[in-house]
Enzyme design. Structure first.
Site, PDB file in Angstrom:
ATOM      1  CE  LYS A 118      -4.039  -1.986   0.145  1.00  0.00           C
ATOM      2  NZ  LYS A 118      -5.356  -1.857  -0.347  1.00  0.00           N
ATOM      3  CE  LYS A 200      -5.734  -9.083  -2.591  1.00  0.00           C
ATOM      4  NZ  LYS A 200      -6.381  -8.585  -1.367  1.00  0.00           N
ATOM      5  CE  LYS A 203     -12.903  -4.235  -0.711  1.00  0.00           C
ATOM      6  NZ  LYS A 203     -12.149  -3.366   0.169  1.00  0.00           N
TER       7      LYS A 203
END
Ligand code: ATP
Ligand code: LTN
Length: 338
Positions: A118, A200, A203
């Site tokens: 992130k 992965k 969203k």
């Protein structure tokens, strides 16, 4: 609460109401929530505070909390059987999080792969919340004396950290926290991105073609599946190293039909190419999502009812959370407020 309910083991999980819930999140987490709700005392949370680690549009965030709650229910989570609530409605989460911050080490948080990922994704906003994200998660789980945490594989490292923190705390102060275990599906723990099956399905992926959301229209699903990366060759066979794209589609197909991968491989052993297979996968996903989407549309209209569910949920959650927090406050030496 009946005698039986009070003896049940505890389940806790949550999802951040950001972006749109993908089929990966459903298969990795919610599918297990639906089965576990019958045997366990379950709490399912909207991790709204966690979403603030990435800049959110305030109106969108508020709206998404209702969207996600309606989706949980549409997927089969029974609000009468489980405690459904929003993290921000139960202040004990941030209170325990502060205490746990004082027992978590910089080094162990720095090793978290989600933090590293992130930080790369949001290089202009590497805030302290992003760093402390797993500590708030630890507070979520530990407040409720949780035995199992049903999540996808990407959360395993966070769960290990939560266990370490709980053990560290218990070692110093006695048995305060139940040591939680992750509950990860054997198959479908890591659904991969449609166009890059080495990543992965997520969203927050900037490329919308990489994921299928639970609310995608049939034609969108067909389109995304058509563009999904397949592998060289033409056999429909599960092999993660040689055929990551086809293997991912087989896992998806299996999850939405409850047919085994072996049975699916057998039924396509004479297939000539991937075209028909991909079409069948999309139709199976559409058929699976269709009743969820209809239930969602009906539930989402009644915001008053959704608010009522969250209100009830917060009351029930607070009762449990405050008991743990009180113990912790006393143990670490805080005064009782009179
Ligand atoms: P974001 O992109 O915002 O980080 P995400 O798509 O990774 O989100 P989360 O909201 O972080 O999804 O995850 C919700 C739950 O679903 C978690 O338990 C997570 O482990 C699980 N999950 C998410 N994506 C997948 C996936 N691709 N395969 C299996 N499980 C998943
Ligand atoms: N980080 C989780 C969401 C989450 C969670 C939790 C999951 C927040 N608190 C506690 C399990 C238990 C995610 O899915 N990204």
């Amino acid at each position: 609460m009946t005698m039986n309910e009070s003896k049940k083991l505890n389940i806790f999980s949550g999802i951040q109401p950001s972006g749109e819930l993908t089929i990966g999140g459903y298969i990795g987490a919610i599918k297990n929530w639906v089965t576990l709700q019958h045997e366990y005392q379950c709490l399912f949370m909207l991790a709204d505070l966690h979403t603030l680690t990435v800049l959110q549009d305030p109106e969108m965030l508020r709206k998404r909390c209702y969207d996600f709650l309606a989706l949980y229910i549409a997927c089969g989570i029974d609000p009468a059987k489980n405690i459904l609530f929003a993290q921000s409605h139960v202040p004990e989460h941030t209170q325990l999080s502060w205490i746990l911050n004082c027992y978590a080490h910089m080094g162990e948080l720095n090793r978290m792969t989600q933090f590293k990922d992130k930080s790369k994704q949001h290089a202009a906003n590497i805030n302290v919340g992003l760093f402390g994200y797993p500590v708030l998660m630890a507070a979520d789980v530990l407040l409720y004396q949780t035995h199992y945490v049903p999540v996808g594989e990407d959360q395993k490292q966070h769960l290990e950290l939560i266990r370490d923190l709980a053990l560290r705390f218990n070692h110093r102060y006695g048995d305060v926290f139940t040591i939680p275990e992750p509950y990860i599906p054997k198959q479908g723990a890591r659904i991969m991105s449609l166009q890059d099956p080495t990543q992965k399905m997520s969203k927050s992926d900037a490329n919308l073609h990489n994921f299928i959301t639970l609310l995608d229209e049939p034609d969108t699903i067909r389109h995304k599946l058509k563009r999904a990366t397949t592998d060289s060759g033409h056999e429909i066979r599960f092999n993660l190293t040689e055929k990551p794209g086809i293997s991912n589609l087989l896992v998806l197909f299996s999850a939405v039909t409850d047919k085994t991968i072996l049975a699916l491989e057998t039924s396509y052993q004479h297939a000539n190419g991937y075209g028909q297979f991909k079409q069948d996968v999309s139709e199976a996903i559409i058929a699976f999502l269709s009743p969820i989407q209809s239930r969602y549309q009906a539930l989402r209209k009644d915001e008053t009812e959704l608010q009522r569910i969250l209100h009830q949920g917060a009351l029930a959650a607070r009762e449990k959370a405050s008991a743990t927090l009180k113990k912790v406050y006393t143990l670490v030496g805080l005064m009782e407020s009179t």
